[in-house]
Enzyme design. Sequence first.
Site, mmCIF file in Angstrom:
data_model
loop_
_atom_site.group_PDB
_atom_site.id
_atom_site.type_symbol
_atom_site.label_atom_id
_atom_site.label_comp_id
_atom_site.label_asym_id
_atom_site.label_seq_id
_atom_site.Cartn_x
_atom_site.Cartn_y
_atom_site.Cartn_z
ATOM 1 N N ASP A 43 0.879 -1.220 0.071
ATOM 2 C CA ASP A 43 -0.063 0.066 -0.100
ATOM 3 C C ASP A 43 1.044 1.386 -0.047
ATOM 4 O O ASP A 43 1.706 1.366 0.884
ATOM 5 C CB ASP A 43 -0.941 0.158 1.072
ATOM 6 C CG ASP A 43 -1.895 1.158 1.137
ATOM 7 O OD1 ASP A 43 -2.957 1.159 0.321
ATOM 8 O OD2 ASP A 43 -1.583 2.286 1.801
ATOM 9 N N TYR A 48 3.367 10.058 0.946
ATOM 10 C CA TYR A 48 4.148 9.399 1.902
ATOM 11 C C TYR A 48 5.652 9.784 1.523
ATOM 12 O O TYR A 48 6.509 9.582 2.107
ATOM 13 C CB TYR A 48 4.010 7.725 1.924
ATOM 14 C CG TYR A 48 2.597 7.436 2.221
ATOM 15 C CD1 TYR A 48 1.731 8.454 2.878
ATOM 16 C CD2 TYR A 48 2.049 6.070 1.779
ATOM 17 C CE1 TYR A 48 0.480 7.805 2.879
ATOM 18 C CE2 TYR A 48 0.852 5.500 2.252
ATOM 19 C CZ TYR A 48 -0.019 6.496 2.777
ATOM 20 O OH TYR A 48 -1.299 5.982 3.150
ATOM 21 N N HIS A 110 -7.298 9.793 -2.057
ATOM 22 C CA HIS A 110 -6.997 9.842 -0.620
ATOM 23 C C HIS A 110 -7.929 10.243 0.107
ATOM 24 O O HIS A 110 -7.908 9.612 1.522
ATOM 25 C CB HIS A 110 -5.616 10.410 -0.677
ATOM 26 C CG HIS A 110 -4.656 9.639 0.261
ATOM 27 N ND1 HIS A 110 -3.214 9.695 0.159
ATOM 28 C CD2 HIS A 110 -4.766 9.272 1.588
ATOM 29 C CE1 HIS A 110 -2.901 9.054 1.358
ATOM 30 N NE2 HIS A 110 -3.689 8.981 2.064
#
Length: 317
Positions: A43, A48, A110
């Site tokens: 994932d 990130y 997201h």
Amino acid sequence: MRMLSFQGGDQMPSLGLGTWKSKPGEVGAAVKEALRIGYRHLDCAVIYGNEKEIGAALSECFAGGLVQRDELWVTSKLWNDKHDPSDVRGALETTLADLQLEYLDLYLMHWPVALRPDGPRPMAAASFFAPEEMPIAATWEAMAACAQDGLAKHLGVSNFSVKKLSELHAAATHKPEANQVEMHPYLAQPQLVQWCKEHDVHLTAYSPLGSPDRPAGMMGKDEQPILEDKVVLDVAGELGASPAQVLLAWAMQRGTSVIPKSVNAERLAQNLAAAELELSTAQMSQLNELDARRRYITGEFWCVEGGPWTVERLWDE
Ligand code: A2P
């Protein structure tokens, strides 16, 4: 390992490796170790900040013959500042280039929150599009066009309530197949589980261990770590398992997928082994009773004075 079936028969392993908070310099080694011991689901997300290093690790694993692309499930996510339909394809192409992949198995929106790409940071009211200015359905249509062109096999959302998910589901021709949300026994979300079951939408549980390593600014006061909960510890004791394994097994046994993050070889192995753990009906019930609608990721960071979001509007609670 339980597998979740997507349209066309594609199979997502119910346990995947989470990569939020996995630092550059650590994440590549964690991904390689995870694949070496048998993880087949990763994932990721552009926000990130580590997709390039993950891409390099994947490319090494493919070249070395450890795993083939079609044996692996890779998810990534569209960030909030790319909701303008004309920005979606470029965002997905950047993720694919960074991950060194030709397609994603699953691409998620997201958050149901749209940020102006050139808006102020840190967040202020002017950082946001109002929901009616940048409708979720328009962003979704642009994602659907990318899926149509083969850049992603499946599409979904993340951090969507039943209300937002059902509105999108009703409006969209290309139906969302997944919703990734915070989920653990303190936030079991039975109504969302039920709705998703009735509409063939898979749920993925993020922060299944309570995300103890998240930034200090995202920590609440007097938080109770779920890994130290007495019921979780008691069930772990009964099974000779770790508290983390109990939490992961609970998630998989309810039919969701789960994506614990680790950059530690021993804990990567421990978490993978949770896929083989069986909880009894009584143990599942005891864990279900812990539901307290308690979020670790409250979304308060989207809620600024004069902005379009409040916690109530975000979660529709
Ligand atoms: P580490 O990466 O050092 O293993 P979440 O998935 O809910 O975001 O939680 C991730 C956090 O939990 C990280 O701090 C991670 O540390 C830690 N963690 C991962 N696996 C385990 C485990 N089996 N037992 C205890 N802590 C774990």
